[in-house]
Design a protein around this motif. Structure first.
Motif, PDB file in Angstrom:
ATOM      1  N   ARG A 157      48.440  33.401  51.081  1.00 62.59           N
ATOM      2  CA  ARG A 157      48.553  32.906  52.463  1.00 62.59           C
ATOM      3  C   ARG A 157      47.272  32.223  52.910  1.00 62.59           C
ATOM      4  O   ARG A 157      47.296  31.155  53.537  1.00 62.59           O
ATOM      5  N   LEU A 158      46.109  32.807  52.570  1.00 59.16           N
ATOM      6  CA  LEU A 158      44.834  32.276  53.042  1.00 59.16           C
ATOM      7  C   LEU A 158      44.350  31.095  52.200  1.00 59.16           C
ATOM      8  O   LEU A 158      43.824  30.124  52.752  1.00 59.16           O
ATOM      9  N   ALA A 159      44.513  31.180  50.875  1.00 60.69           N
ATOM     10  CA  ALA A 159      43.941  30.161  49.993  1.00 60.69           C
ATOM     11  C   ALA A 159      44.926  29.070  49.607  1.00 60.69           C
ATOM     12  O   ALA A 159      44.537  27.912  49.430  1.00 60.69           O
ATOM     13  N   LEU A 160      46.209  29.417  49.471  1.00 64.25           N
ATOM     14  CA  LEU A 160      47.196  28.455  49.007  1.00 64.25           C
ATOM     15  C   LEU A 160      48.139  27.979  50.098  1.00 64.25           C
ATOM     16  O   LEU A 160      48.987  27.124  49.847  1.00 64.25           O
ATOM     17  N   GLY A 161      48.015  28.562  51.285  1.00 63.41           N
ATOM     18  CA  GLY A 161      48.850  28.132  52.392  1.00 63.41           C
ATOM     19  C   GLY A 161      50.286  28.608  52.326  1.00 63.41           C
ATOM     20  O   GLY A 161      51.155  28.055  53.008  1.00 63.41           O
ATOM     21  N   GLU A 162      50.574  29.643  51.525  1.00 61.58           N
ATOM     22  CA  GLU A 162      51.926  30.165  51.444  1.00 61.58           C
ATOM     23  C   GLU A 162      52.195  31.091  52.623  1.00 61.58           C
ATOM     24  O   GLU A 162      51.400  31.964  52.937  1.00 61.58           O
ATOM     25  N   HIS A 163      53.358  30.888  53.268  1.00 62.09           N
ATOM     26  CA  HIS A 163      53.694  31.661  54.457  1.00 62.09           C
ATOM     27  C   HIS A 163      54.090  33.082  54.078  1.00 62.09           C
ATOM     28  O   HIS A 163      54.923  33.286  53.183  1.00 62.09           O
ATOM     29  N   LEU A 164      53.493  34.067  54.737  1.00 61.14           N
ATOM     30  CA  LEU A 164      53.761  35.467  54.425  1.00 61.14           C
ATOM     31  C   LEU A 164      55.082  35.929  55.009  1.00 61.14           C
ATOM     32  O   LEU A 164      55.862  36.602  54.345  1.00 61.14           O
ATOM     33  N   GLY A 165      55.360  35.574  56.249  1.00 55.93           N
ATOM     34  CA  GLY A 165      56.619  35.948  56.880  1.00 55.93           C
ATOM     35  C   GLY A 165      56.615  37.383  57.397  1.00 55.93           C
ATOM     36  O   GLY A 165      55.723  38.175  57.114  1.00 55.93           O
ATOM     37  N   ARG A 166      57.671  37.722  58.165  1.00 53.02           N
ATOM     38  CA  ARG A 166      57.760  39.072  58.724  1.00 53.02           C
ATOM     39  C   ARG A 166      57.939  40.127  57.643  1.00 53.02           C
ATOM     40  O   ARG A 166      57.345  41.210  57.704  1.00 53.02           O
ATOM     41  N   GLY A 167      58.792  39.808  56.659  1.00 52.47           N
ATOM     42  CA  GLY A 167      58.984  40.767  55.574  1.00 52.47           C
ATOM     43  C   GLY A 167      57.707  41.020  54.806  1.00 52.47           C
ATOM     44  O   GLY A 167      57.397  42.150  54.440  1.00 52.47           O
ATOM     45  N   SER A 206      40.186  47.136  40.560  1.00 54.58           N
ATOM     46  CA  SER A 206      41.047  46.638  39.498  1.00 54.58           C
ATOM     47  C   SER A 206      42.118  45.709  40.064  1.00 54.58           C
ATOM     48  O   SER A 206      42.385  44.636  39.502  1.00 54.58           O
ATOM     49  N   ALA A 207      42.725  46.105  41.168  1.00 55.17           N
ATOM     50  CA  ALA A 207      43.745  45.264  41.797  1.00 55.17           C
ATOM     51  C   ALA A 207      43.151  43.942  42.270  1.00 55.17           C
ATOM     52  O   ALA A 207      43.802  42.890  42.191  1.00 55.17           O
ATOM     53  N   ALA A 208      41.905  43.972  42.763  1.00 54.93           N
ATOM     54  CA  ALA A 208      41.253  42.744  43.204  1.00 54.93           C
ATOM     55  C   ALA A 208      41.018  41.796  42.037  1.00 54.93           C
ATOM     56  O   ALA A 208      41.239  40.579  42.149  1.00 54.93           O
ATOM     57  N   GLY A 209      40.566  42.337  40.894  1.00 57.19           N
ATOM     58  CA  GLY A 209      40.377  41.499  39.714  1.00 57.19           C
ATOM     59  C   GLY A 209      41.679  40.882  39.251  1.00 57.19           C
ATOM     60  O   GLY A 209      41.743  39.691  38.908  1.00 57.19           O
ATOM     61  N   TYR A 210      42.744  41.667  39.257  1.00 53.93           N
ATOM     62  CA  TYR A 210      44.063  41.154  38.872  1.00 53.93           C
ATOM     63  C   TYR A 210      44.538  40.083  39.844  1.00 53.93           C
ATOM     64  O   TYR A 210      45.112  39.063  39.434  1.00 53.93           O
ATOM     65  N   SER A 211      44.283  40.288  41.129  1.00 51.99           N
ATOM     66  CA  SER A 211      44.745  39.340  42.145  1.00 51.99           C
ATOM     67  C   SER A 211      44.018  38.011  42.039  1.00 51.99           C
ATOM     68  O   SER A 211      44.646  36.937  42.114  1.00 51.99           O
ATOM     69  N   VAL A 212      42.689  38.051  41.885  1.00 57.20           N
ATOM     70  CA  VAL A 212      41.917  36.808  41.745  1.00 57.20           C
ATOM     71  C   VAL A 212      42.368  36.047  40.511  1.00 57.20           C
ATOM     72  O   VAL A 212      42.564  34.817  40.554  1.00 57.20           O
ATOM     73  N   MET A 213      42.566  36.753  39.411  1.00 58.10           N
ATOM     74  CA  MET A 213      43.019  36.119  38.171  1.00 58.10           C
ATOM     75  C   MET A 213      44.379  35.455  38.373  1.00 58.10           C
ATOM     76  O   MET A 213      44.607  34.316  37.951  1.00 58.10           O
ATOM     77  N   THR A 214      45.298  36.147  39.049  1.00 54.83           N
ATOM     78  CA  THR A 214      46.639  35.617  39.249  1.00 54.83           C
ATOM     79  C   THR A 214      46.640  34.422  40.187  1.00 54.83           C
ATOM     80  O   THR A 214      47.315  33.413  39.935  1.00 54.83           O
ATOM     81  N   LEU A 215      45.890  34.507  41.282  1.00 53.95           N
ATOM     82  CA  LEU A 215      45.865  33.419  42.255  1.00 53.95           C
ATOM     83  C   LEU A 215      45.263  32.156  41.667  1.00 53.95           C
ATOM     84  O   LEU A 215      45.782  31.045  41.877  1.00 53.95           O
ATOM     85  N   LEU A 216      44.168  32.302  40.913  1.00 55.69           N
ATOM     86  CA  LEU A 216      43.562  31.126  40.295  1.00 55.69           C
ATOM     87  C   LEU A 216      44.472  30.530  39.222  1.00 55.69           C
ATOM     88  O   LEU A 216      44.559  29.302  39.082  1.00 55.69           O
TER      89      LEU A 216
END
Length: 317
Positions: free
Chosen positions: A129-139, A174-184
């Motif tokens: 949502r913050l870096a790629l502009g994808e809408h998060l939505g209510r769900g 660990s989750a942060a490392g996985y998230s950065v890797m996935t987002l990039l």
């Protein structure tokens, strides 16, 4: 990339891709249990275990690479971007795996796995949502709130014998490392041209090089009274939840929608939690179980929200 393009690039049917993901999810769920058994059989630390996992997995991937049929990518990736992607992926993988094994050592298999894999998709959604502009939505917002509530219940309601704050923090790292890797990876993959097999081989090589000096400082060769058992455990960790699981995951994720992949990957914490109770004798308190259900339910809700939004989007030309 549309489903039709994915199939054309990989040549893999969607049904077989789903089967690959299911096997990968169960295989990843056994990594933490194997790590717990390694800790019981030796004095090996989490950094050394992560190094041997990646180094041996790299050897196995290189050994079977000549047998893999060559696929074609839609766009040829520039060499400089490929090197940068492999290096960043390797660094993220080093943080992801090492912090996870440290969390297992600190707070146990069940809690470490649930926190890591429950927080990962939430961090990915926020980052997208913050870096790629994808809408998060209510769900998506409700899923984030539910996952955070699950984390609070796990930390405050589990009791010191079941949940340690240091272990939870390591799992979040660990989750942060996985998230950065996935987002990039998602950001770089927008233009196509990324070869998943080359990425996994390169990432394992970078991770091994990064972890080697830290593993030497921690103790690369462990002391054990059961060397044969330890070697079998390390061989299993390198072969099944590393080389095999990553190869199956990248192949399946190429033809299955990302929201579906997220739901299928929930098999990992489920299988890990079951192994923690059945094989390792860990006990889940009522609060820990409730926090686990909150986190897994939030991740499932987030995946459902993504699926619904994907259905309302126009099909690509």
């Amino acid at each position: 990339m549309s489903k039709a393009v994915s199939n054309a690039v990989s040549g893999l049917p969607v049904g077989r891709g789903l089967l690959y993901l299911i096997v990968a999810g169960f295989a990843w769920g056994t990594a933490g249990a194997a790590a717990s058994l390694v800790y019981r059989a030796s004095d090996m630390g989490p950094v050394a275990l992560s190094f041997w996992r990646c180094a041996a997995g790299l050897v196995l991937l290189l050994a079977v690479r000549p047998l893999r049929p060559r696929g074609r990518t839609a766009v040829r990736e520039p060499f400089a971007r490929k090197v940068l992607r492999v290096v960043v992926t390797g660094l993220g993988l080093a943080v992801f795996q090492t912090a996870y094994f440290a969390a297992v050592q600190s707070t146990g298999l069940a809690v470490a796995t649930v926190v890591t894999l429950g927080a990962g998709p939430v961090l990915i959604a926020l980052g997208a949502r913050l870096a790629l502009g994808e809408h998060l939505g209510r769900g998506g917002a409700a899923a984030v709130a539910g996952a955070l509530a699950g984390l609070v219940v796990l930390v405050l309601g589990g009791g010191s014998t079941t949940v340690r704050l240091s272990g939870v923090l390591l799992a979040l790292l660990s989750a942060a490392g996985y998230s950065v890797m996935t987002l990039l990876t998602r950001w770089w993959g927008r233009d196509g041209g990324a070869d998943a097999a080359s990425t996994s081989v390169g990432a394992f090589a970078v991770t091994s090089l990064c972890l080697l000096p830290l593993a030497l400082a921690e103790g690369l060769v462990p002391h054990t009274a059961e060397p044969v058992r330890l070697l079998w455990l390390l061989a299993y960790v390198a072969a099944v939840p590393t080389a095999l699981a990553y190869a199956l995951y990248f192949a399946g994720a190429a033809v299955v929608r990302s929201a579906t992949v997220s739901v299928v990957m929930l098999l990992e914490p489920v299988s890990a939690a079951a192994l923690a109770v059945l094989l390792l004798g860990e006990h889940l308190t009522a609060a820990t179980l409730y926090g686990t259900l909150l986190m897994l339910g939030s991740v499932a809700g987030l995946a459902v929200a993504e699926t619904r939004r994907a259905r309302t989007r126009p099909a690509p030309a």
